[in-house]
Design a protein around this motif. Structure first.
Motif, PDB file in Angstrom:
ATOM      1  N   HIS A 170       0.868  -1.172   0.000  1.00  0.00           N
ATOM      2  CA  HIS A 170       0.000   0.000   0.000  1.00  0.00           C
ATOM      3  C   HIS A 170       0.911   1.230   0.000  1.00  0.00           C
ATOM      4  CE1 HIS A 170      -3.489  -2.531   1.129  1.00  0.00           C
ATOM      5  NE2 HIS A 170      -2.616  -3.175   1.887  1.00  0.00           N
TER       6      HIS A 170
ATOM      7  N   MET B 103      -9.794   2.990   0.077  1.00  0.00           N
ATOM      8  CA  MET B 103      -8.856   2.877   1.197  1.00  0.00           C
ATOM      9  C   MET B 103      -8.370   4.261   1.634  1.00  0.00           C
ATOM     10  SD  MET B 103      -5.682   0.332   1.611  1.00  0.00           S
ATOM     11  CE  MET B 103      -4.545   0.471   2.981  1.00  0.00           C
TER      12      MET B 103
ATOM     13  N   HIS C  95      -9.183  -0.674  -3.340  1.00  0.00           N
ATOM     14  CA  HIS C  95      -8.130   0.342  -3.322  1.00  0.00           C
ATOM     15  C   HIS C  95      -8.695   1.766  -3.264  1.00  0.00           C
ATOM     16  CE1 HIS C  95      -4.858   2.901  -4.644  1.00  0.00           C
ATOM     17  NE2 HIS C  95      -5.500   3.163  -5.746  1.00  0.00           N
TER      18      HIS C  95
ATOM     19  N   CYS D 268      -4.631   5.863  -0.030  1.00  0.00           N
ATOM     20  CA  CYS D 268      -3.693   4.840  -0.476  1.00  0.00           C
ATOM     21  C   CYS D 268      -3.399   5.117  -1.953  1.00  0.00           C
ATOM     22  CB  CYS D 268      -4.324   3.464  -0.306  1.00  0.00           C
ATOM     23  SG  CYS D 268      -3.265   2.135  -0.917  1.00  0.00           S
TER      24      CYS D 268
ATOM     25  N   GLU E 134      -1.318   3.118  -3.906  1.00  0.00           N
ATOM     26  CA  GLU E 134      -0.757   1.953  -4.601  1.00  0.00           C
ATOM     27  C   GLU E 134      -1.935   1.027  -4.893  1.00  0.00           C
ATOM     28  OE1 GLU E 134       2.846   1.405  -5.040  1.00  0.00           O
ATOM     29  OE2 GLU E 134       1.930   0.068  -6.513  1.00  0.00           O
ATOM     30  N   LEU E 135      -2.130   0.679  -6.172  1.00  0.00           N
ATOM     31  CA  LEU E 135      -3.257  -0.179  -6.529  1.00  0.00           C
ATOM     32  C   LEU E 135      -3.132  -1.497  -5.774  1.00  0.00           C
ATOM     33  CD1 LEU E 135      -5.764  -0.588  -8.202  1.00  0.00           C
ATOM     34  CD2 LEU E 135      -4.335  -1.432 -10.058  1.00  0.00           C
ATOM     35  N   CYS E 136      -4.038  -1.726  -4.784  1.00  0.00           N
ATOM     36  CA  CYS E 136      -3.818  -2.835  -3.851  1.00  0.00           C
ATOM     37  C   CYS E 136      -4.939  -3.857  -3.863  1.00  0.00           C
ATOM     38  CB  CYS E 136      -3.603  -2.285  -2.439  1.00  0.00           C
ATOM     39  SG  CYS E 136      -4.945  -1.233  -1.879  1.00  0.00           S
TER      40      CYS E 136
HETATM   41 CU1  CUA Z   1      -4.159   0.062  -0.252  1.00  0.00          CU
HETATM   42 CU2  CUA Z   1      -4.466   0.915  -2.455  1.00  0.00          CU
END
Ligand code: CUA
Length: 325
Positions: free
Chosen positions: A160, A206, A203, A195, A197-199
């Motif tokens: 993340h 987040m 996502h 967030c 970062e593609l998680c």
């Molecule tokens: Cu955690 Cu995007």
């Protein structure tokens, strides 16, 4: 040629200044980042205006006549010009590099007395812990004004990334290692931690609220939270664990859509053939055991049983099932 250069420089400067490219700074680190940004931008405007002036002037002045198909004059080398266009960019790039290194170093330093905050990320929620405040846990990031905050961060599952746009600083959270970042808030207010970062599926949801308070208000918030705040302890766990970012639960005003709704646990427990509290507790600590229709295994983290004490999980179960405390 000079006239063209001035016009181009003015137009590009208007584009740079009139469009709000950056959010209004809320941290000392962001101020330094903005300084580097504008330093590089001013250099870029100067170089761009110079290049455009020469190109536009040349196109207008040296244009070949329509029927002229002869070759241009053969010109080779100009030592003075070559020295200038090598030395000037070298000096500018070194200046930007040195300035960036100084800013990076200053932005990485938390000083002698930082507030420490541990950050835990997992799909798809943020949790915070204040080790100097008796390990106070929170789902909302509350920070004091004018004091450097050192974030000590890790992730429970995938990568993340921590970013409060107005504070400038950005840092990945990586499972298995601790990463650090420093933020020194310079104005009070409400912000959002996102967030970047593609998680996974959730996502985009987040996020966590961030509040910057005066030092006195921060101390009062810590005191109030340490005394329990007088609220439902289960509701406190629900908020701190970030349940609402994935689940709908009307009593908490949560409307997450990643996981099943928690508004009708009685029906789900009946379907699973279990008493409601048993089913609810099991779904928290061992979410893969029963998967609700239309949802996938492996989305909800299976470490809540380790992150939270038995007492906290009990309180959460009572809160979710509507049982009296
Ligand atoms: Cu955690 Cu995007």
């Amino acid at each position: 040629m000079a006239g063209i250069g001035v016009v181009v420089a003015i137009l590009v400067t208007l584009v740079a200044v009139l469009i709000p490219w950056l959010p209004t700074s809320a941290s000392e680190e962001m101020d330094r980042i903005e300084f580097v940004f504008w330093f590089a931008t001013v250099i870029c405007i100067g170089i761009f205006a110079l290049v455009m002036a020469v190109i536009i002037y040349s196109v207008m002045t040296f244009r070949a006549a329509p029927e002229d198909e002869s070759d241009g004059p053969s010109i080779h080398g100009h030592t003075g010009l070559e020295v200038v266009w090598t030395v000037v960019p070298a000096v500018l790039v070194v200046a930007i590099g040195v300035l960036s290194a100084v800013v990076l170093s200053q932005n990485g330093s938390a000083g002698t007395n930082p507030l420490k905050v541990k950050v835990f990320a997992q799909q798809f929620a943020w949790r915070f812990e204040y080790p100097q405040q008796d390990k106070l846990k929170s789902g909302e990031l509350v920070l004091p004004l004018g004091r450097s905050v050192e974030f000590d961060m890790t992730s429970a599952d995938v990568i993340h990334s921590f970013w409060i746009p107005e504070m400038g600083q950005k840092q990945d959270l990586v499972p298995g290692i601790q990463t650090k970042i420093v933020v020194t808030p310079k104005r009070t207010g409400t912000f959002t931690l996102v967030c970047t970062e593609l998680c996974g599926l959730g996502h985009a949801t987040m996020r966590a609220p961030v509040r910057v308070l005066s030092q006195a208000d921060f101390a009062a918030w810590v005191k109030e939270r340490q005394s329990g705040g007088g609220g439902d302890p289960g509701a406190a766990v629900f908020t701190a664990a970030g349940c609402g970012s994935c689940h709908t639960f009307s009593a908490a005003g949560a409307n997450g859509k990643i996981g099943p709704s928690l508004d009708n646990l009685a029906a789900a427990a009946k379907q699973a053939g279990q008493p409601v509290p048993v089913y609810t507790r099991e779904s928290i600590v061992n979410p893969g055991k029963v998967i609700a229709n239309g949802y996938s295994d492996g989305v909800m983290p299976n470490n809540y049983g380790e992150s939270y004490s038995a007492k906290e999980i009990d309180a959460l179960v009572r809160y979710l099932t509507g049982a009296k405390q």
